[in-house]
Structure formats: C-alpha cells, structure tokens
Write an enzyme that holds these catalytic residues in place. Structure first.
Site, PDB file in Angstrom:
ATOM      1  N   LYS A  22       0.838  -1.211   0.000  1.00 35.73           N
ATOM      2  CA  LYS A  22       0.000   0.000   0.000  1.00 35.73           C
ATOM      3  C   LYS A  22       0.868   1.254   0.000  1.00 35.73           C
ATOM      4  O   LYS A  22       0.634   2.187  -0.773  1.00 35.73           O
ATOM      5  CB  LYS A  22      -0.887  -0.008   1.252  1.00 35.73           C
ATOM      6  CG  LYS A  22      -1.537   1.318   1.580  1.00 35.73           C
ATOM      7  CD  LYS A  22      -2.405   1.222   2.809  1.00 35.73           C
ATOM      8  CE  LYS A  22      -1.728   1.528   4.118  1.00 35.73           C
ATOM      9  NZ  LYS A  22      -1.417   2.950   4.344  1.00 35.73           N
ATOM     10  N   CYS A 116      -5.615  12.488  13.264  1.00 34.86           N
ATOM     11  CA  CYS A 116      -5.579  11.090  12.913  1.00 34.86           C
ATOM     12  C   CYS A 116      -5.966  10.331  14.167  1.00 34.86           C
ATOM     13  O   CYS A 116      -5.939  10.894  15.251  1.00 34.86           O
ATOM     14  CB  CYS A 116      -4.157  10.833  12.470  1.00 34.86           C
ATOM     15  SG  CYS A 116      -3.690   9.191  12.244  1.00 34.86           S
ATOM     16  N   ARG A 121      -0.834  14.717  13.227  1.00 32.26           N
ATOM     17  CA  ARG A 121       0.244  14.317  12.308  1.00 32.26           C
ATOM     18  C   ARG A 121       0.461  15.505  11.383  1.00 32.26           C
ATOM     19  O   ARG A 121      -0.208  15.653  10.376  1.00 32.26           O
ATOM     20  CB  ARG A 121      -0.149  13.069  11.513  1.00 32.26           C
ATOM     21  CG  ARG A 121      -0.174  11.814  12.352  1.00 32.26           C
ATOM     22  CD  ARG A 121      -0.695  10.637  11.581  1.00 32.26           C
ATOM     23  NE  ARG A 121       0.290  10.032  10.708  1.00 32.26           N
ATOM     24  CZ  ARG A 121       0.007   9.055   9.847  1.00 32.26           C
ATOM     25  NH1 ARG A 121      -1.221   8.622   9.718  1.00 32.26           N
ATOM     26  NH2 ARG A 121       0.956   8.544   9.093  1.00 32.26           N
ATOM     27  N   ASP A 304       4.722   0.802  12.096  1.00 28.37           N
ATOM     28  CA  ASP A 304       3.567   0.092  11.536  1.00 28.37           C
ATOM     29  C   ASP A 304       3.485  -1.370  11.997  1.00 28.37           C
ATOM     30  O   ASP A 304       2.523  -2.056  11.661  1.00 28.37           O
ATOM     31  CB  ASP A 304       3.606   0.136   9.997  1.00 28.37           C
ATOM     32  CG  ASP A 304       3.158   1.483   9.453  1.00 28.37           C
ATOM     33  OD1 ASP A 304       2.616   2.297  10.220  1.00 28.37           O
ATOM     34  OD2 ASP A 304       3.350   1.720   8.240  1.00 28.37           O
ATOM     35  N   ARG A 396      -8.612  -0.699   4.856  1.00 28.57           N
ATOM     36  CA  ARG A 396      -7.755   0.357   4.304  1.00 28.57           C
ATOM     37  C   ARG A 396      -6.404  -0.205   3.893  1.00 28.57           C
ATOM     38  O   ARG A 396      -5.782   0.297   2.970  1.00 28.57           O
ATOM     39  CB  ARG A 396      -7.498   1.457   5.352  1.00 28.57           C
ATOM     40  CG  ARG A 396      -8.646   2.402   5.560  1.00 28.57           C
ATOM     41  CD  ARG A 396      -8.184   3.575   6.397  1.00 28.57           C
ATOM     42  NE  ARG A 396      -6.870   3.977   5.955  1.00 28.57           N
ATOM     43  CZ  ARG A 396      -5.873   4.349   6.765  1.00 28.57           C
ATOM     44  NH1 ARG A 396      -6.057   4.404   8.061  1.00 28.57           N
ATOM     45  NH2 ARG A 396      -4.703   4.691   6.278  1.00 28.57           N
TER      46      ARG A 396
END
Ligand code: UD1
Length: 419
Positions: A22, A116, A121, A304, A396
């Site tokens: 992504k 967010c 951010r 992440d 997402r």
C-alpha cells in the site's frame, strides 16, 4: 458495519502470498500526475486507500480504470489542481499529490489532512520542502495553496526523517530547474520503490535508500509501467500470525531483506525464520520469549508493526518494554488488548507488556489500521470468540486478511452488517 469474528486456538499452517505494498502504491499513483500519458500499474493491492487515491486522481482530471490487481491511469487531461477536504480527510496519504501537481501545473490546492486516530500528524515538512523549492505556500481556509511558475532545485534539510515529505520533495524536484539535494531523507524501501518508478519515467535520482538523495530536475518526464513491490508490513503481520499460533507458515513473495528489524526481534523471541526461494518460512515456538522493541525510521523497527508486536508480547513468557519514538500516541490498541486479558501498563510512549498464559475472546473495536491487525492476531490465540468491529480500518490496508488467514486454518470470518 461489518465485523470480523475469530475463534481462537487454531495453529496456522500452509502458504500465503503477500500483496503489493500500500505504502509504495499510493505515492506511485500520485507520481503519475507528473507527466501526461498512460500508465499501467500492476500488483496493486485491492484496498480502500487505493480506491481513495483513484478517486483523488479522478478529481484532478485523470482517467482511472482498475481490473483485478492492475490499474490504468491516463493523466493526459490532468488540468485540475485541487484535492478537496472530503477526500484528503479520509486518507492522509492524499497529501502526496501536492508535489506532483505543483510541479506539473505550477499551482496546487490541497486540503490539510487534519488529525488522525492516534493524534496530530503535521504536514509542516511537506510545506517547508515546497517553499525550499521556491514555491509560495499559504494556508487558506484549511487548504495548502502553493504556487510556483517553475520550481527551482534547492537544498532541502529535514529536521526529522519523514517518509511522506521525502516522497513529496523527491517528486516535485524531478521537474524543478536544477539540482535538488534532500538531507536527512527517509530511507524506507518505499522511497526506493518510488525512485525506481520515477527513474523509469526519465527522472535522474541518486542516493535513494540513504539519508541523502540527489535529483537532477528535467523539463519533462514520460509515462511508464510498474509492478508494485511486496508489502513488508503485511509480511510482518503474517509472521506474527504464524508465531503467535505456534504455526508453520510459508509467506511467499516477502523479501526478508526488507523485514530485517522485525525478523531479528522475532528470532530473539524464539521464532524460527528461514529465507526460502521467493519467500520466508516462519515457525512459532512452544513458548515465546519477551523482548523489548523501540520503533525508529528504517532500518529500525517499523511503527507500523508496533501494535502487532504488542499482541505477540501479550502472550510471551516475561515482560517486554515497547516504545514508539515515531508516533508517541499510537497506542489506541492498548485498551482493546486489555479487554482480551492482556496485561499492559502505559507511561507516555512506553508500554510494559507482561505476558499472560491465556487471552480470552471478547468484543473489541478497531481504532486504526494496525490496531485492528493487532486485535485479529490476539483473537487468533484468545480462548473463545473475539469480535472485531469497525473493520473498515483493516480494509484500508490489508487485502482479504480474513480469507488469507482462513486459508491457513484460522477460524475467522467476516459478518456483513445488515443492509
Ligand atoms: C508513512 C506511512 C505510515 C507510517 C509512517 C512512519 C505511507 C502512506 N504511510 O506515513 O504507514 O506509519 O510513514 O513510518 O507511507 N512529521 C512532522 N511533520 C511532517 C511530516 C511528518 O512532524 O510534515 C513527523 C510525524 O508526526 C512523525 C514522523 O515525522 O512523528 C514520521 O512521519 P512520516 O514518516 O512523515 O509518516 P507518513 O509519511 O505520514
């Protein structure tokens, strides 16, 4: 709203294939705006964020068609310069059209993304980079309004490593007049994926993958085709899935070289990881060891993967300290993991996770993309049934995660919301 239901206890076994990344696909899609022409993007993951970026490109005048995992983008008539709030607020990565639109059209109006799920951010580095390249930039009614007849090559020094700002600066500089040097550039593999694509469009870029990137501006670029690199975060998530269930999984298409920090932390925790042809084999131990993790820009441990690793540590034998130095507030999964029985205490951006013998299934709520992945991973080993609601977050960034996991033997399914 749909939910994902997991019955814990199954050991994962078998083989899955990793989708395209992504975080590589989104900036590459934005880069097509730099030149009029027709582009073919392959191995693009079918994700909500990709659909949002398709929408952004259409609003800017592109014709976009997708078929399975390929997208065709025709940017011949991209004469619009505004990315509206309604789109940008749903996906922060839309900000990466700022550089390409400004460089090609001489002006861009891009909504500020706003907050967010895990706090503010900012986009100040993106704005600074455009100013360094000679643009005038103002904030007007919630929009970044940037103008420059032609950008000028410049020295851009970032005070902190930023993936998105490095990408925006690199894209804008490809059409600037003269040479640009980006210092303290991000060196994530997605930066090199974008640089490779820009080079195939005719850009002259050197040093990507290091902290200093040099770009020789060109008068124009040309269209090109690209095959998106595999998703190292999806690969890391499936490594944790194999580890947490004491399973044995072949993760095909994953590049072990790009997963270095995650692989070494998993090995420290007792997980067996072997590079095989075109993939990685992961075998979980009977009992996981606790290890400490601190996130950092690449090649450090990725933010992440922080939430997924915390799910793993919540069933390890001992105490583990998990620190996020990239996003200090990215801990919305903690209260939900606690609902599943995890023992986690927090002090600012530091979590102490004390492993428990068993998690127990419960109803939990996904609060952001990686948090939802962490809850599903915890659900795989929790006793009984875990229901993860608000799964639009997972859509997402993970393609068919429940199908890939059930293909490995997990008892997991999606329940559609009543229409
Ligand atoms: C990208 C990834 C995201 C990942 C993050 C960090 C994409 C689409 N998203 O996000 O999945 O979690 O990198 O690896 O690739 N910062 C500022 N000002 C700015 C920009 C960033 O202060 O203008 C700060 C951020 O608050 C953060 C740090 O810099 O503390 C790194 O953020 P950045 O690398 O920019 O993240 P993104 O590019 O948004």
């Amino acid at each position: 709203m749909d939910k994902i239901v997991v019955e814990g206890g199954a050991q994962l076994k078998g083989e899955i294939r990793i989708s395209g990344a992504k975080n590589a696909a989104l900036p590459i899609m934005a880069a097509t705006l730099l030149s009029p022409g027709k582009f073919l993007l392959s191995n693009v993951p079918r994700l909500r964020d990709v659909l949002t970026m398709e929408h952004v490109l259409r609003v800017l005048g592109a014709q976009v068609t997708h078929h399975d995992h390929s997208i065709t983008v025709d940017t011949t008539n991209c004469n619009y310069h505004e990315a509206p709030y309604e789109l940008v607020k749903t996906m922060r990565a839309s900000i990466c059209v700022l550089g390409p639109v400004l460089a090609r059209l001489g002006r861009a109006r891009v909504s500020l993304p706003g907050g967010c799920a895990w706090g503010p951010r900012p986009v100040d580095f993106h704005i600074k980079a455009m100013r360094d390249l000679g643009a005038t930039v103002e904030i007007d009614h919630g929009y970044i309004v940037a103008e420059a007849k032609r950008l000028k090559g410049a020295s851009i020094v970032f005070e902190k490593s930023s993936v998105g700002a490095t990408e925006n600066a690199m894209m804008a500089a490809t059409l600037a007049d003269g040479t640009t040097v980006i210092e303290n550039a991000a060196s994530e593999p997605e930066i090199s994926a974008l640089a490779n694509f820009l080079r195939s469009m005719g850009a002259v870029i050197d040093g990507d993958g290091t902290g200093t990137i040099t770009i020789e501006g060109a008068d124009e670029l040309r269209s090109a085709d690209v095959n998106v690199v595999p998703d190292r975060i999806e690969a890391g998530t499936f490594m944790v899935a194999a580890a947490i269930t004491r399973g044995d999984v072949l993760i095909m298409g994953a590049d072990i070289a790009q997963c270095g920090a995650v692989v070494s932390k998993l090995r420290e925790a007792g997980v067996e990881i072997i590079a095989v042809e075109d993939g990685i084999r992961v075998r979980g131990p009977e009992r996981l060891e606790s290890v400490n993790v601190t996130t950092a820009p690449y090649p450090g441990f990725p933010t992440d993967m922080q939430a997924q690793f915390m799910a793993l540590m919540s069933v390890a034998g001992g105490s583990s300290v998990v620190t996020d130095t990239v996003y200090a507030d990215r801990f919305s999964h903690v209260p939900e993991l606690r609902r599943l029985g995890a023992d986690i205490t927090m002090d600012r951006n530091v979590a102490v996770v004390t492993g428990v013998e068993h998690l127990s299934g419960a109803k939990v709520m996904a609060t952001d993309l990686r948090a939802s992945a962490a809850l599903i991973l915890a659900g795989l080993v929790a006793e009984g049934t875990t229901e993860v609601s608000r799964v639009y977050h997972i859509d997402r960034g993970y393609e068919a995660i429940e199908k890939k996991l059930s293909g490995l033997g997990a008892h997991i399914w999606r329940e559609k919301a009543a229409a």
